[in-house]
Motif scaffolding. Sequence first.
Motif, mmCIF file in Angstrom:
data_model
loop_
_atom_site.group_PDB
_atom_site.id
_atom_site.type_symbol
_atom_site.label_atom_id
_atom_site.label_comp_id
_atom_site.label_asym_id
_atom_site.label_seq_id
_atom_site.Cartn_x
_atom_site.Cartn_y
_atom_site.Cartn_z
ATOM 1 N N VAL A 1 46.111 0.066 39.480
ATOM 2 C CA VAL A 1 45.220 0.940 38.723
ATOM 3 C C VAL A 1 44.778 0.362 37.373
ATOM 4 C CG1 VAL A 1 45.022 3.213 37.597
ATOM 5 C CG2 VAL A 1 45.965 3.017 39.916
ATOM 6 N N PRO A 2 45.676 -0.207 36.551
ATOM 7 C CA PRO A 2 45.211 -0.724 35.250
ATOM 8 C C PRO A 2 44.080 -1.735 35.365
ATOM 9 C CG PRO A 2 47.592 -0.553 35.258
ATOM 10 C CD PRO A 2 47.152 -0.286 36.669
ATOM 11 N N GLU A 3 44.202 -2.673 36.311
ATOM 12 C CA GLU A 3 43.148 -3.677 36.467
ATOM 13 C C GLU A 3 41.838 -3.023 36.922
ATOM 14 O OE1 GLU A 3 42.165 -7.839 38.891
ATOM 15 O OE2 GLU A 3 44.142 -6.885 39.064
ATOM 16 N N ILE A 4 41.933 -2.052 37.835
ATOM 17 C CA ILE A 4 40.730 -1.354 38.290
ATOM 18 C C ILE A 4 40.063 -0.638 37.120
ATOM 19 C CG2 ILE A 4 39.884 0.535 39.747
ATOM 20 C CD1 ILE A 4 42.143 -0.190 41.731
ATOM 21 N N GLU B 1 32.200 -1.950 33.431
ATOM 22 C CA GLU B 1 30.983 -1.507 34.118
ATOM 23 C C GLU B 1 30.286 -0.356 33.392
ATOM 24 O OE1 GLU B 1 32.503 -2.799 38.614
ATOM 25 O OE2 GLU B 1 32.550 -0.696 38.006
ATOM 26 N N GLY B 2 30.828 0.004 32.224
ATOM 27 C CA GLY B 2 30.149 0.988 31.388
ATOM 28 C C GLY B 2 30.720 2.389 31.431
ATOM 29 N N LEU B 3 31.747 2.628 32.246
ATOM 30 C CA LEU B 3 32.375 3.949 32.257
ATOM 31 C C LEU B 3 33.349 4.053 31.094
ATOM 32 C CD1 LEU B 3 33.093 4.587 36.042
ATOM 33 C CD2 LEU B 3 31.063 5.141 34.704
ATOM 34 N N ASP B 4 33.588 5.284 30.634
ATOM 35 C CA ASP B 4 34.505 5.450 29.502
ATOM 36 C C ASP B 4 35.030 6.879 29.467
ATOM 37 O OD1 ASP B 4 35.971 4.783 27.291
ATOM 38 O OD2 ASP B 4 34.328 5.121 25.870
ATOM 39 N N SER B 5 36.303 6.984 29.143
ATOM 40 C CA SER B 5 36.941 8.272 28.874
ATOM 41 C C SER B 5 38.284 7.963 28.235
ATOM 42 C CB SER B 5 37.137 9.099 30.145
ATOM 43 O OG SER B 5 38.269 8.662 30.872
ATOM 44 N N HIS C 1 25.864 7.486 36.416
ATOM 45 C CA HIS C 1 26.790 8.605 36.446
ATOM 46 C C HIS C 1 28.085 8.146 37.111
ATOM 47 C CE1 HIS C 1 28.590 12.480 37.429
ATOM 48 N NE2 HIS C 1 27.739 13.026 36.569
ATOM 49 N N PRO C 2 29.232 8.589 36.606
ATOM 50 C CA PRO C 2 30.503 8.164 37.204
ATOM 51 C C PRO C 2 30.554 8.331 38.720
ATOM 52 C CG PRO C 2 30.924 9.348 35.180
ATOM 53 C CD PRO C 2 29.448 9.450 35.427
ATOM 54 N N ARG C 3 29.937 9.410 39.246
ATOM 55 C CA ARG C 3 29.987 9.661 40.686
ATOM 56 C C ARG C 3 29.192 8.633 41.486
ATOM 57 N NH1 ARG C 3 28.775 16.074 40.661
ATOM 58 N NH2 ARG C 3 27.514 15.381 38.911
ATOM 59 N N GLU C 4 28.377 7.826 40.795
ATOM 60 C CA GLU C 4 27.605 6.790 41.472
ATOM 61 C C GLU C 4 28.309 5.431 41.446
ATOM 62 O OE1 GLU C 4 23.923 6.806 39.434
ATOM 63 O OE2 GLU C 4 23.274 8.754 40.206
ATOM 64 N N ASN C 5 29.431 5.358 40.747
ATOM 65 C CA ASN C 5 30.165 4.095 40.655
ATOM 66 C C ASN C 5 31.070 3.947 41.878
ATOM 67 O OD1 ASN C 5 32.657 2.427 39.872
ATOM 68 N ND2 ASN C 5 31.240 1.963 38.210
ATOM 69 N N GLN C 6 30.772 2.962 42.715
ATOM 70 C CA GLN C 6 31.501 2.813 43.966
ATOM 71 C C GLN C 6 32.963 2.469 43.741
ATOM 72 O OE1 GLN C 6 30.686 3.749 46.774
ATOM 73 N NE2 GLN C 6 31.942 2.686 48.287
ATOM 74 N N ARG C 7 33.259 1.676 42.722
ATOM 75 C CA ARG C 7 34.655 1.316 42.464
ATOM 76 C C ARG C 7 35.474 2.570 42.128
ATOM 77 N NH1 ARG C 7 36.019 -3.764 41.329
ATOM 78 N NH2 ARG C 7 33.970 -4.198 40.412
ATOM 79 N N LEU C 8 34.885 3.461 41.329
ATOM 80 C CA LEU C 8 35.565 4.709 40.983
ATOM 81 C C LEU C 8 35.691 5.607 42.213
ATOM 82 C CD1 LEU C 8 36.779 6.605 38.834
ATOM 83 C CD2 LEU C 8 34.441 7.441 38.410
#
Length: 297
Positions: A26-29, A36-40, A2-9
Amino acid sequence: MHPRENQRLRVLHAKWTIQTLYPEDVPEICQLLLSEGLDSQTLRKLAALDPSQVESIPPMLPRLFGEMNLEERTKIEAAWLLVHEYATQVQKGSMGAYEGARRIGQYGTDFDPLYPYLRPFIAATEEWDEYPEHSQALQSKIRTAAAAVLQMQPPPTPGKGSEVDRLVKIANNQAKQDHTYNKNDAAQQLSKAIPAGHVVNGTGEGNWTAIGAQNDLLIMILHSKLRFALVRWEFEKFIQSPANKLGVLYASVPNPDSKVLSLTHETVGILSGKAMEDTLPLRWLSLNDLRRMTEQH
């Protein structure tokens, strides 16, 4: 994940919340978040930006966090998340002890409620700067402090309950059962225990008796009806013994203007002697704030 579990986010969101995020990063992050599998839709747009488009990044970030269903954080909550992030890096060795202490300590300087938790890092950084020959010993102290802070609960949000709330409730229950408390005697005994201590405002009417030292430096305030006090922590050692003998519970603060106190409406009502409307917003309070809010006029 889940996005809320991604520490980088989570770190990205926290830095945005306390306004320490550099848009050019921000772009590199976002590219890493995609890997890491997130997408929007907004995440892909941000990842595709180049340095010449940095000015378009800030307005896109709220959309990104909305698409990721991230809950809004207070600045204290965001700063605490970053404290844990840097403490973890110090523990793992991916961030140097001095750099970690400097970054972590800065949150204690910038956010009053975090100062009591982070002062070991501030002290270590100051000592390192002044006595660089002690750096090896200080590295060990910093890593120990980092391990300790990772085990701590975050500072309680005002209105949610804190250690001070607990102490005031105990003192209030004691007052209902024991009517022998003599505020004048308590104030005199506590003031005598402090070097150059004296009662500043007398022990007449009002909810608090102020105790000071040289030049009326405010050391502590003692409640007039409850066996409860707030004391500057560098003077805590002087009043500990007489307070225990008197049955006076106390909490410590860095100084009278540091906004470190988290209280509920109930506690403010107990200390003021009158009910406080639950609809009134609560905020972090300093000793002086609390005194003004709860003093009878």
